[in-house]
Design a protein around this motif. Structure first.
Motif, mmCIF file in Angstrom:
data_model
loop_
_atom_site.group_PDB
_atom_site.id
_atom_site.type_symbol
_atom_site.label_atom_id
_atom_site.label_comp_id
_atom_site.label_asym_id
_atom_site.label_seq_id
_atom_site.Cartn_x
_atom_site.Cartn_y
_atom_site.Cartn_z
ATOM 1 N N GLU A 1 0.832 -1.207 0.000
ATOM 2 C CA GLU A 1 0.000 0.000 0.000
ATOM 3 C C GLU A 1 0.864 1.254 0.000
ATOM 4 O O GLU A 1 0.599 2.211 -0.743
ATOM 5 N N ASP A 2 1.920 1.252 0.828
ATOM 6 C CA ASP A 2 2.815 2.407 0.872
ATOM 7 C C ASP A 2 3.616 2.527 -0.419
ATOM 8 O O ASP A 2 3.924 3.646 -0.867
ATOM 9 N N ALA B 1 1.569 4.334 -2.858
ATOM 10 C CA ALA B 1 1.533 5.773 -2.584
ATOM 11 C C ALA B 1 2.806 6.446 -3.091
ATOM 12 O O ALA B 1 2.759 7.521 -3.706
ATOM 13 N N HIS C 1 2.876 9.132 -6.239
ATOM 14 C CA HIS C 1 3.346 10.503 -6.005
ATOM 15 C C HIS C 1 4.497 10.847 -6.951
ATOM 16 O O HIS C 1 4.515 11.931 -7.552
ATOM 17 N N ASP D 1 0.103 15.252 -4.190
ATOM 18 C CA ASP D 1 -0.653 14.461 -3.217
ATOM 19 C C ASP D 1 -2.079 14.226 -3.697
ATOM 20 O O ASP D 1 -2.607 13.119 -3.593
ATOM 21 N N ALA E 1 -2.030 11.745 -6.544
ATOM 22 C CA ALA E 1 -1.740 10.388 -6.076
ATOM 23 C C ALA E 1 -2.905 9.810 -5.278
ATOM 24 O O ALA E 1 -3.264 8.635 -5.435
ATOM 25 N N ALA E 2 -3.510 10.643 -4.399
ATOM 26 C CA ALA E 2 -4.637 10.162 -3.589
ATOM 27 C C ALA E 2 -5.810 9.759 -4.467
ATOM 28 O O ALA E 2 -6.516 8.783 -4.181
ATOM 29 N N VAL F 1 -4.853 6.253 -6.049
ATOM 30 C CA VAL F 1 -4.828 5.092 -5.155
ATOM 31 C C VAL F 1 -6.171 4.944 -4.455
ATOM 32 O O VAL F 1 -7.199 5.282 -5.016
ATOM 33 N N TYR G 1 -4.134 7.284 1.601
ATOM 34 C CA TYR G 1 -2.886 7.898 1.158
ATOM 35 C C TYR G 1 -2.232 8.668 2.307
ATOM 36 O O TYR G 1 -1.007 8.613 2.487
ATOM 37 N N SER H 1 -0.478 6.336 4.591
ATOM 38 C CA SER H 1 0.786 5.897 3.988
ATOM 39 C C SER H 1 1.874 6.949 4.180
ATOM 40 O O SER H 1 3.034 6.621 4.472
#
Length: 449
Positions: A197-198, A201, A205, A250, A253-254, A257, A263, A266
């Motif tokens: 999951e991380d 993220a 990003h 951010d 990316a959010a 995902v 996010y 993460s």
């Protein structure tokens, strides 16, 4: 006095007080438009940074600009008739303040400013070299099947399939470098320490940075801002640009995902993983922890944001735009021009002095209007354009030498010369004493429909 020295010191003096004005306007606009999302806030700060760099160099008179716009509008509507407009000086308003400084002070200020430019340019070059060296020495790596699948998926989502991944011990967290060929560089063992999951993220990003070409933009911002790199508020503006840029990535990316909350969690886990490491010293490497605004980024992701659209967003943007234009017009109207004491004795060896200036602060007390050539109008053999005259005015305000600097045509030139030779000025005073001066007179001929 050297013209370059005068321009340089004028730019420096005006930037000292104009940059705070621009920063204040940018801060207010960013606060107003914050509800519209980080992308709009980022645009505000980028515009503010560009204006901070270029406004101190502008010498446009707002009144002249408005007059020219009105003239073009009237001409397009067919309401303009034959017209002769006269401007005294080299395009600088007679209301502009003229600051005169001793040669020694002028030279010292220009030298100090030049040294600051060299320092900041050298620092920029050194950090760019460090970034390039890090990218060159980074070892390209082949991801395992799981991370490779994620890498290919996010590359496809953001349209950055050509990006590469590498490992380097010179950094503490993931960063992205490269202009044409982008590379995400991670510390040794970083990918093995984080969850899937991380990892999603981080990749989302960094791919957002690659899609936006933030590395190249950051380099361009560094180069363009060199003229005012000495100013602390320029540093603060650059930090706001970086902060809002990270929030834009951010948000991207959010959205890609599992959502903002996931996010944000993460980001917190990644921050705790990297908290004991030293920050990297590369100026242009763009990473997930590039800006010193982590707390605000997490809070922004957690906030419930109202969707500002339509008329409300247009009105907010229009208000900020008008306020920005008013601020720029005020700065231009109040700008300071710099001149040095460039007196020389006259050829006759008397005590009178002759001074070359950009414009006369005391306007002409008698101006015979130049006449549009009658034959040109009658035969339809007309021209539109300027005639520029170089004028020497003696201590009594009488033009003693009027000659052509820029010709239009013989009949137009003669009309301008005949009129200006009969003009009279108030004597120009230097330290209370009348002096001879050189200036220019521009006669613009315009024949409407």
């Amino acid at each position: 006095m050297n013209a370059l020295e005068s321009w340089t010191l004028g730019y420096l003096l005006n930037s000292i007080w104009q940059v705070p004005m621009i920063f204040a306007a940018g801060w207010i606009a960013a606060r107003i438009l914050r509800q519209s999302g980080p992308r709009m806030e980022h645009r505000v700060w980028v515009i503010a940074m560009m204006v901070e760099v270029f406004l101190p160099a502008c010498r446009i008179r707002p009144s002249d600009l408005i007059h020219e716009v009105l003239r073009m509008v009237l001409r397009g509507s067919g309401a303009v008739h034959d017209e002769v407009r006269v401007a005294i000086g080299a395009g600088i308003s007679s209301g502009v303040e003229m600051l005169r400084v001793p040669k020694s002070v002028l030279a010292a200020a220009v030298l100090g400013y030049g040294c600051s430019l060299l320092y900041f340019a050298g620092r920029l070059g050194w950090r760019l070299w460090s970034t390039w060296l890090m990218e060159r020495e980074a070892e390209r790596m082949v991801l395992a099947s799981g991370p490779m699948t994620r890498w290919n998926r996010w590359g496809s989502v953001f349209g950055c399939e050509q990006a590469e991944v590498a490992v380097s011990g010179m950094i503490f967290g993931p960063v992205t470098v490269g202009i044409r060929n982008s590379v995400m560089i991670v510390p040794p063992g970083f990918l093995e320490k984080i969850t899937d999951e991380d990892l999603d993220a981080v990749m989302a990003h960094e791919f957002a940075h690659i899609q936006r070409r933030d590395f190249a933009k950051n380099l361009a911002y560094g180069l363009l801002s060199l003229p005012v790199a000495y100013h602390p508020l320029l540093w603060l503006t650059r930090s706001r640009v970086a902060e809002s840029r990270e929030m834009v990535c951010d948000a991207m990316a959010a959205k890609a995902v599992a959502g903002s909350e996931s996010y944000a969690r993460s980001l917190l886990r990644l921050a705790s993983l990297l908290v004991n490491n030293e920050p990297d010293r590369t100026l242009h490497a763009i990473g997930i922890f590039d800006a010193n605004s982590f707390e605000r980024r997490v809070m922004t992701l957690s906030e419930e944001r109202a969707d500002v659209r339509g008329v409300r967003r247009f009105v907010m943007t229009a208000v900020c735009g008008v306020a920005g234009l008013v601020m720029c017009a005020s700065a231009l109207a109040l700008r300071v021009e710099v001149s040095g004491p460039a007196m020389t004795s006259t050829a006759q060896g008397t005590n009178s002095a002759r001074l070359t200036i950009p414009i006369l602060k005391n306007d002409a007390v008698y101006k015979r209007p130049p006449v549009y050539p009658v034959e040109a109008k009658a035969t339809k053999n007309t021209l539109n354009g300027p005639v520029v005259l170089a004028v020497t005015i003696d201590e009594n305000g009488v033009p003693t030498d009027v000659h052509m600097k820029k010709s239009l045509r013989a009949d137009y030139d003669e009309s301008a010369l005949t009129a200006v030779k009969e003009w009279r000025w108030n004597p120009y005073l230097l330290n209370g004493n009348p002096v001879a001066v050189d200036t220019t007179v521009t006669v613009n001929y315009l024949l409407g429909k």
